[in-house]
Design an enzyme around this catalytic site. Structure first.
Site, PDB file in Angstrom:
ATOM      1  N   LYS B  79       0.863  -1.183   0.000  1.00 39.47           N
ATOM      2  CA  LYS B  79       0.000   0.000   0.000  1.00 39.47           C
ATOM      3  C   LYS B  79       0.901   1.234   0.000  1.00 39.47           C
ATOM      4  O   LYS B  79       1.940   1.257   0.660  1.00 39.47           O
ATOM      5  CB  LYS B  79      -0.875  -0.016   1.252  1.00 39.47           C
ATOM      6  CG  LYS B  79      -1.927   1.091   1.298  1.00 39.47           C
ATOM      7  CD  LYS B  79      -2.810   0.950   2.534  1.00 39.47           C
ATOM      8  CE  LYS B  79      -3.955   1.961   2.545  1.00 39.47           C
ATOM      9  NZ  LYS B  79      -4.864   1.767   3.690  1.00 39.47           N
ATOM     10  N   SER B 154      -9.793   1.532   2.403  1.00 38.80           N
ATOM     11  CA  SER B 154      -8.916   2.311   1.573  1.00 38.80           C
ATOM     12  C   SER B 154      -7.840   1.498   0.824  1.00 38.80           C
ATOM     13  O   SER B 154      -7.308   1.989  -0.163  1.00 38.80           O
ATOM     14  CB  SER B 154      -8.221   3.382   2.427  1.00 38.80           C
ATOM     15  OG  SER B 154      -7.384   2.786   3.393  1.00 38.80           O
ATOM     16  N   SER B 178      -9.971  -0.915   6.429  1.00 36.09           N
ATOM     17  CA  SER B 178      -9.313  -0.640   5.159  1.00 36.09           C
ATOM     18  C   SER B 178      -8.580  -1.820   4.516  1.00 36.09           C
ATOM     19  O   SER B 178      -8.227  -1.756   3.344  1.00 36.09           O
ATOM     20  CB  SER B 178      -8.334   0.526   5.314  1.00 36.09           C
ATOM     21  OG  SER B 178      -9.047   1.736   5.335  1.00 36.09           O
TER      22      SER B 178
END
Lengths: 479, 486
Positions: B79, B154, B178
């Site tokens: 990420k 996310s 997320s």
């Protein structure tokens, strides 16, 4: 109407740790070779970097807290103080807010020449220093070497009613910090900074009026001058029927005035909240006790002991205990000397201190044993007092053995009565008119005769004996 | 054999016996990214050269037979909120568009040490603020199962990359769901570990007391392997646990007979998607067949999960994001600036997206003098109640089972203009973060041809039981093996 000031002090003291408060970088920003060398992601506030509390700094903070008679909170916590400034890389300062490490202490200070005053210490909390800004004409430079250096903020209650008391409080705190070895007290390097909260009110009233806060006072002189100026400024405002506004002030040392920096309306809302990156500090009773056991004898206690054990006056004792190194030196010299502690004290307070100050030297420059030898030689009349001073100066300049120096320089005192008698007789015989004046009543000439004799022996003649024999000779010559 | 669909475990077996090389596997995955990611848009940055370099080094390790870990030579993605030295790290924000960190997150160092091969950095909602990946400042990520739908957020890029064969595993970060929510939307397995189990050092913070770094992979076994590599105490992160990291993967073959699985009734909400509900019921039956004891439990304060989470998260975020000030790194808008305040205002105005600005304002408000007690403090107290809910529930069961999301992936654009509806999509995941407990999402079926996730919630530091139950389930089902057609 007569007014009195109400003064509270905040003292920011850097803690003498090897590394910074929340990272492993060197905390010694004063000796950094150039700007921004002792930095890492944490103290430069890079994204993702996290703080880790410095154990040593916590120990030192607790030590100071205990020295100031505070209670140490078993559970204290870090908090974020949020505001924007280019010297604050994270946009918040990690500090302590609701739960400081130490609270509710006190320190006894001299309120004036006669009275003692117990100043309450509200709290002492740990925080991190900011970076250092250097303002140029159209820009500013930021040096993060200082960013994250551990600070202890010591906050007093507004208990002081004179500038003298505030000065004594600040001086005593500095001495304590130096005794504890947690701060060098080197104000020129900014390791100790004061903030004074000041208001004034009619004498005998107990109201607390609007106060102003003078920030960044970097010397005792600035503290005294700024406080005096601010007190007078506020009194003038009240006397002319005005009101004092709560505001933050700066001190312009060159012009000798306080300047408004921020009014109450512009006051920051720091949006304090618990620092989620750091768990609370949980300190056990055992840990606190172990810190307490590290407490050395502090200036007040040492002064009292010196007075009791060595028969010194308060001012003699206070001078010696003003610096730990000096107090230790004194005690060592006393151990070596046959002379009384009071005599050793007099030597240290006089000739020795003069040399230290002149040379900006440390006591260790001359071994305490050597000083003791000089004091004893003078007391034993092996040398005269002025010869003693010469030997001490020689030790500061070149070092060596006191007895050897006396021998080499021929400083040994002459105590042979017959020899001194001869010299005195010759001087009296050579100066009949002075004798006449003396006999006519000008008795101050005695000292002149003694001085002539001293000069004739290059100061080596025993001064007491010389004076005695001169007086005797003068009387014998009365008609 | 399709190299890009290998699990971590399968890849490791083949690498170990030198049936394939890491360079071969890495190149195949890079090709897959080149051919497929224009449709999915899961990567912000692809590090081709670095990947091949790391792959060659891994092959040397494998050739020497020294220091081989289950991740040596296995390609993965990160990420874009995890700092990577010399590799741009954007957090999907314009304010960090050109930011290149000087240091690695601890997790990245650990993966480097393990010999894993970094393919690149994946898309996300800006600073982790969002549930659909539509708040990325750069582009939307598409759901590999239906390109008109969101990948979730996310960590949407991470989930979509794993689902679409663009890396054997991915590292995401879960603040309120997320990792789990996008994993469920994209049909992969994803773990939010116990808070403090994995170091946050170098992970760009959203909300410090919630952020958890965790793996996304093709099955629970792989997640266990990855967690072993990234978990553990970190001297740079005071909130990490000292406890030793267990060998999760080696202990997965235990039976789940007599395992007490609690079903929190509050998570089966009215208005829940029918397909999701039936998939969950079927999964519960499956676990019962495996010998688990199912019982209903209550987490009475669940309704406060969302408000507590969205209050504390924005408060912490408002402070965490203060360092993006245009002074030391990242975007700096100093044109016509009269003073430093102008630089702050201009930089943050131009650098942050709307959702980030919204949350900074909400957070600053909640912390302001006069409002702190009513908002922040009250939320902290309620957080304690949420934690106690879990403690009480775990007194009578070993794990909890709930939907990861009450609905499958929604359409791109469906909620982006309605922040509250977007926040509500986190309803099943947010409560675990304030409580700090671990949770794993496992694919358990489909609704309207979109994947459905089953969420398993465990006790503090008991990731082992989550892996054990999920592994047992995945031995009997093949939902996790289904592939989207691209």
């Amino acid at each position: 109407m007569k007014y009195e000031p109400v003064i509270g002090l905040e003292i920011h003291a850097e803690l003498l740790t090897n590394s910074k408060m929340f990272c492993g970088c060197s905390a010694d920003h004063a000796s950094a070779s150039e700007p921004n060398v002792n930095i890492c992601p944490t103290c430069a506030g890079l994204p993702g970097a996290l703080p880790v509390a410095n154990k040593k700094a916590v120990e030192l903070a607790a030590l100071v807290g205990l020295a100031l008679n505070c209670s140490i909170n078993k559970r204290s916590a870090f908090a974020r103080k949020n505001y924007y400034y280019p010297d604050l890389p994270k946009g918040y300062q990690i500090s302590q807010f609701d739960f400081p490490i130490a609270e509710k202490g006190w320190l006894e200070v001299n309120a004036d020449e006669k009275n003692q005053l117990k100043v309450r210490v509200r709290r002492a909390h740990i925080e991190e220093d900011t970076a250092k800004l250097t303002h140029e004409k159209n820009y500013a430079l930021v040096d993060f070497n200082r960013s994250g250096v551990p600070l202890l903020e010591i906050v007093s209650e507004p208990d002081m009613r004179t500038v003298e008391a505030a000065l004594d409080y600040a001086t005593k705190i500095r001495a304590i910090l130096r005794y504890l070895g947690v701060n060098s007290g080197d104000m020129e390097k900014g390791v100790l900074r004061f903030e004074a909260n000041i208001s004034v009110r009619p004498v005998d009233s107990d109201e607390l009026r609007k106060r102003t806060e003078i920030k960044n006072l970097n010397s005792f002189r600035a503290l005294v001058r700024a406080s005096q100026y601010e007190i007078e400024r506020q009194i003038k405002i009240y006397e002319s029927g005005g009101t004092v506004e709560q505001e933050t002030l700066g001190w312009d040392d060159a012009r000798g005035v306080t300047i408004s920096q921020r009014s109450k309306e512009d006051a920051h809302d720091y949006r304090y909240f618990p620092e989620p990156d750091l768990p609370p500090l949980n300190l056990s009773d055992e840990w606190i006790q172990s810190i307490r056991e590290q407490l050395p004898e502090l200036p007040e206690a040492k002064t009292a002991r010196f007075m009791a054990d060595f028969a010194l006056t308060p001012s003699e004792a206070r001078l010696l205990t003003s610096e730990l190194s000096l107090a230790n030196y004194f005690e060592e010299a006393v151990r070596h000397a046959k002379s009384s502690p009071k005599t050793v004290s007099a030597w240290i307070a006089g000739e020795f201190m003069r040399n230290l100050n002149e040379r900006n030297a440390q006591p260790v420059a001359v071994p305490a044993e050597s000083l003791a030898q000089i004091v004893d030689m003078v007391a034993d009349k092996v040398i005269g007092a002025s010869a003693g001073k010469t030997v001490l100066t020689e030790l500061f300049e070149r070092g060596g053995d006191p007895a050897q120096i006396v021998k080499e320089k021929g400083l040994a005192q002459i105590s042979d009565e017959g020899f001194i008698q001869e010299i005195v007789a010759k001087i009296l015989d050579d100066n009949p008119s002075e004798i006449e004046k003396y006999h006519a009543g000008k008795e101050t000439l005695l000292q002149w005769f003694v001085g002539q004799a001293a000069r004739a022996t290059k100061g080596k003649a025993d001064p007491v004996l010389t004076k005695e024999l001169t007086l005797k000779g003068l009387e014998e010559r009365r008609k | 054999m399709e190299l890009t669909n290998l699990t971590v475990r399968e890849a490791h077996e083949l690498l170990k016996i030198k049936k394939i090389s890491s360079v071969e596997l890495t190149q195949a995955t890079l090709n897959r990214i080149r051919d497929t990611d224009s449709k999915i848009k899961s990567y912000i940055t692809v590090t081709d050269e670095l990947a091949l370099q790391q792959a060659r080094r891994a092959d040397e390790r494998l050739a020497k037979g020294e220091n081989i870990t289950p991740l040596t030579g296995v390609p993965y993605s990160l990420k874009d909120s995890l700092s990577t030295r010399s590799v741009r790290t954007t957090c999907a924000s314009k304010i960090l568009e050109d930011y290149v960190p000087q240091y690695n997150a601890t997790v990245v160092d650990k993966l480097n040490d393990a010999g894993a091969v970094l393919l690149g950095k994946t898309n996300m909602d800006e600073f982790g603020m969002g549930s659909s990946c539509e708040n990325s400042a750069f582009f939307n990520t598409h759901n590999p199962w239906n390109l008109n739908h969101v990948a979730g957020g996310s960590s949407g890029g991470a989930a979509a990359a794993v689902a679409a064969g663009m890396g054997a595993f991915s590292i995401g970060e879960d603040t309120g769901g997320s990792v789990r929510m996008p994993a469920a939307f994209c049909g992969v397995t994803g773990l939010k570990p116990t808070y403090g189990r994995v170091s946050r050092y170098g992970v760009i913070s959203l909300a410090s007391s919630f952020d958890c770094v965790g793996p996304l992979a093709r099955n629970a076994y792989d997640c266990a392997l990855v967690l072993e590599a990234i978990a553990g105490h970190d001297s740079h992160d005071s909130t990490t646990y000292q406890e030793k990291v267990p060998q999760y993967a080696a202990n997965l073959n235990k039976s789940i007979e007599k395992m007490r699985i609690g079903i929190p009734k509050e998570y089966f909400v009215a208005g829940m998607d029918a397909g999701v509900e039936s998939a969950l019921q079927e999964a519960i039956r499956q676990l019962e067949k495996l010998g688990a004891e199912i019982r209903e439990v209550s987490l009475p304060h669940t309704q406060y999960g969302l408000p507590v989470y969205y209050l504390l998260q924005v408060a912490e975020a408002s402070s965490n994001l203060a360092r993006f000030d245009g002074m030391r790194f990242g975007m700096s808008v100093s044109k016509n600036a009269q003073d430093s305040l102008d630089i702050y205002l201009q930089t943050r105005r131009d650098g942050f997206g709307d959702e980030v600005k919204r949350r900074i304002m909400l957070g600053a408000y909640a912390l302001s003098a006069g409002y702190y007690d009513a908002y922040y403090l009250k939320a902290q107290k309620t957080r304690t109640l949420l934690r106690r809910d879990f403690e009480t529930a775990f007194a009578s069961c070993d794990i909890l089972l709930a939907p990861t999301s009450p609905m499958p992936a929604f359409k791109l654009g469906e909620k982006i203009n309605d922040p509250l509806a977007m926040y509500l999509s986190d309803v099943c995941t947010v409560s675990t973060n304030p409580a700090g407990v671990p949770a794993l999402t496992v694919p358990c079926g489909f609704s309207n041809n979109l994947p459905v996730g089953m969420q398993l919630i465990g006790k503090h530091l008991d990731e082992q039981t989550l892996f054990q139950v999920a592994h047992a389930y995945q031995q009997e089902t093949d939902w996790h093996e289904r592939l989207p057609s691209l």
